[in-house]
Design an enzyme around this catalytic site. Structure first.
Site, PDB file in Angstrom:
ATOM      1  N   ARG A 148      59.834  29.211  33.841  1.00 51.40           N
ATOM      2  CA  ARG A 148      59.949  29.767  35.184  1.00 51.40           C
ATOM      3  C   ARG A 148      61.439  29.849  35.518  1.00 51.40           C
ATOM      4  O   ARG A 148      62.248  29.091  34.974  1.00 51.40           O
ATOM      5  CB  ARG A 148      59.240  28.881  36.206  1.00 51.40           C
ATOM      6  CG  ARG A 148      57.758  28.683  35.947  1.00 51.40           C
ATOM      7  CD  ARG A 148      57.167  27.707  36.974  1.00 51.40           C
ATOM      8  NE  ARG A 148      55.729  27.532  36.811  1.00 51.40           N
ATOM      9  CZ  ARG A 148      55.157  26.576  36.088  1.00 51.40           C
ATOM     10  NH1 ARG A 148      55.936  25.692  35.473  1.00 51.40           N
ATOM     11  NH2 ARG A 148      53.847  26.487  35.987  1.00 51.40           N
ATOM     12  N   LYS A 172      56.480  22.364  37.651  1.00 60.52           N
ATOM     13  CA  LYS A 172      55.869  22.175  38.966  1.00 60.52           C
ATOM     14  C   LYS A 172      55.267  20.781  39.081  1.00 60.52           C
ATOM     15  O   LYS A 172      54.736  20.239  38.123  1.00 60.52           O
ATOM     16  CB  LYS A 172      54.773  23.223  39.185  1.00 60.52           C
ATOM     17  CG  LYS A 172      55.295  24.623  39.475  1.00 60.52           C
ATOM     18  CD  LYS A 172      54.153  25.551  39.822  1.00 60.52           C
ATOM     19  CE  LYS A 172      54.657  26.921  40.239  1.00 60.52           C
ATOM     20  NZ  LYS A 172      53.543  27.834  40.592  1.00 60.52           N
ATOM     21  N   HIS A 244      60.107  36.423  36.061  1.00 65.11           N
ATOM     22  CA  HIS A 244      58.729  36.069  35.708  1.00 65.11           C
ATOM     23  C   HIS A 244      58.150  37.051  34.695  1.00 65.11           C
ATOM     24  O   HIS A 244      57.221  36.711  33.953  1.00 65.11           O
ATOM     25  CB  HIS A 244      57.863  36.038  36.967  1.00 65.11           C
ATOM     26  CG  HIS A 244      56.731  35.047  36.874  1.00 65.11           C
ATOM     27  ND1 HIS A 244      56.929  33.686  36.863  1.00 65.11           N
ATOM     28  CD2 HIS A 244      55.398  35.226  36.753  1.00 65.11           C
ATOM     29  CE1 HIS A 244      55.768  33.065  36.769  1.00 65.11           C
ATOM     30  NE2 HIS A 244      54.828  33.979  36.689  1.00 65.11           N
ATOM     31  N   ARG A 247      58.446  35.632  31.363  1.00 65.82           N
ATOM     32  CA  ARG A 247      57.428  34.586  31.157  1.00 65.82           C
ATOM     33  C   ARG A 247      56.084  35.225  30.798  1.00 65.82           C
ATOM     34  O   ARG A 247      55.403  34.786  29.878  1.00 65.82           O
ATOM     35  CB  ARG A 247      57.319  33.741  32.430  1.00 65.82           C
ATOM     36  CG  ARG A 247      56.298  32.604  32.372  1.00 65.82           C
ATOM     37  CD  ARG A 247      56.484  31.757  33.630  1.00 65.82           C
ATOM     38  NE  ARG A 247      55.362  30.890  33.907  1.00 65.82           N
ATOM     39  CZ  ARG A 247      55.211  29.671  33.406  1.00 65.82           C
ATOM     40  NH1 ARG A 247      56.093  29.194  32.546  1.00 65.82           N
ATOM     41  NH2 ARG A 247      54.178  28.925  33.746  1.00 65.82           N
ATOM     42  N   HIS A 270      50.797  24.999  32.221  1.00 63.80           N
ATOM     43  CA  HIS A 270      49.590  25.133  33.029  1.00 63.80           C
ATOM     44  C   HIS A 270      48.648  24.002  32.678  1.00 63.80           C
ATOM     45  O   HIS A 270      48.231  23.860  31.538  1.00 63.80           O
ATOM     46  CB  HIS A 270      48.884  26.466  32.732  1.00 63.80           C
ATOM     47  CG  HIS A 270      49.575  27.637  33.334  1.00 63.80           C
ATOM     48  ND1 HIS A 270      49.268  28.938  32.990  1.00 63.80           N
ATOM     49  CD2 HIS A 270      50.572  27.727  34.241  1.00 63.80           C
ATOM     50  CE1 HIS A 270      50.036  29.779  33.661  1.00 63.80           C
ATOM     51  NE2 HIS A 270      50.827  29.054  34.429  1.00 63.80           N
ATOM     52  N   TYR A 279      45.575  18.236  25.639  1.00 66.85           N
ATOM     53  CA  TYR A 279      47.017  18.251  25.426  1.00 66.85           C
ATOM     54  C   TYR A 279      47.495  17.047  24.625  1.00 66.85           C
ATOM     55  O   TYR A 279      48.487  17.126  23.915  1.00 66.85           O
ATOM     56  CB  TYR A 279      47.758  18.258  26.768  1.00 66.85           C
ATOM     57  CG  TYR A 279      47.598  19.527  27.570  1.00 66.85           C
ATOM     58  CD1 TYR A 279      47.220  20.708  26.961  1.00 66.85           C
ATOM     59  CD2 TYR A 279      47.818  19.526  28.932  1.00 66.85           C
ATOM     60  CE1 TYR A 279      47.072  21.870  27.702  1.00 66.85           C
ATOM     61  CE2 TYR A 279      47.680  20.680  29.675  1.00 66.85           C
ATOM     62  CZ  TYR A 279      47.300  21.847  29.052  1.00 66.85           C
ATOM     63  OH  TYR A 279      47.164  22.989  29.783  1.00 66.85           O
TER      64      TYR A 279
END
Length: 304
Positions: A148, A172, A244, A247, A270, A279
């Protein structure tokens, strides 16, 4: 069952429809992507058990990853062909894709750049100017690692692990992730640090930030937006693009090349409750190999 159905589909495309190898691979990737998505989200269903709800969820997931409407529509078209074949062979008695419509692509300018467009923008930047090395490095990093713009501007020198080809990114919600970075992006970032940034009078609060303005302070989001629009205009790209867009292009090119959805999702940062556990099973070697195998610039063995 998925693998056997997909193998039969591939044989049909090759033998009966005589499609080119690239086309066959694209159809195969589309079916595999749906299979991966269902596995990731705990839906242990076979191809003949997939319903409209599964497909709507899959398309929403692709949209969340940043794929353009055009790319989503193309993947759906591949799945329609897959299920049309299964119906033809009496392997299913209901086509779940029949009533599924792809995202609207009309009246909306594409917000994903093709690989040649990315290349033209990168190659057009004049490295002999004071801002050229920095701008080239920023675009290389955006496209190489799918960051980002906020993550790019907050990137720290101490979080660049070029010796192993990774960036430590603060995303984020203050979530930290490791993202592979390509050789070209590392080369141009190091070039900027060594030849331009070292000459700046860096302000105290920006000592560890990688990308700075010419006054030695942190860059603003607006300055990156402005630079990208200027470079695009200079090479004749008339699309509505932003940081973006790089991205989106990063994710689109990886996924359309056949990359594992789990790897792309982790690289983008995400997360969801249903995939967090997955993950933990992904390691750096897997992410690095995904970048090398499926990213257009990862496939390049040498810089021009």
């Amino acid at each position: 069952m998925w693998q056997s159905y997909i193998n039969s589909f591939i044989s049909y495309l090759k033998l009966e429809r005589s499609l080119a190898e690239n086309s066959v691979e694209a159809y195969e990737h589309d079916a595999v992507k749906l299979w991966q998505y269902l596995s990731m989200h705990g839906a242990a269903v076979n191809p003949n058990q997939v319903n409209e709800g599964h497909l709507f969820g899959f398309l929403a997931y692709l949209n969340e990853l940043g794929l353009s409407a055009q790319s989503q529509a193309r993947i759906l078209s591949g799945l329609k062909s897959f299920y049309k074949y299964l119906l033809l062979e009496n392997l299913i008695d209901h086509d779940p894709t029949q009533l599924i419509e792809g995202p609207k692509t009309v009246r909306k300018l594409p917000d994903t750049l093709s690989f040649p467009e990315i290349e033209s923008m990168l190659e057009s930047i004049d490295l002999s100017t004071s801002a050229g090395p920095r701008d080239r490095a920023m675009l290389e990093v955006l496209y190489s690692s799918g960051l980002r713009v906020s993550e790019l501007l907050d990137l720290r020198i101490t979080n660049c692990y070029f010796e192993v080809g990774f960036l430590r990114v603060l995303g984020k919600g203050s979530k930290v992730r490791l993202v592979p970075i390509g050789k070209d992006a590392m080369h141009y970032t190091q070039l900027y640090i060594d030849s331009v940034r070292v000459m700046l009078d860096v302000k105290k609060e920006a000592l560890d930030r990688v990308f700075l303005n010419q006054r030695g302070s942190s860059l603003s989001r607006i300055s990156v937006f402005t630079m990208i629009k200027r470079v695009a205009a200079e090479v004749g790209i008339h699309k509505t693009i932003s940081p973006h867009t790089f991205r989106h292009s990063f994710a689109t090119h990886l996924i359309e090349g056949g990359a594992d959805l789990r790897a792309v999702q982790q690289m983008l940062g995400h997360e969801s409750i249903t995939t967090t556990e997955i993950y933990t099973h992904l390691d750096r070697d897997f992410l690095t190999q995904t970048m090398i195998d499926y990213h257009p610039r990862g496939k390049r063995r040498e810089r021009r």
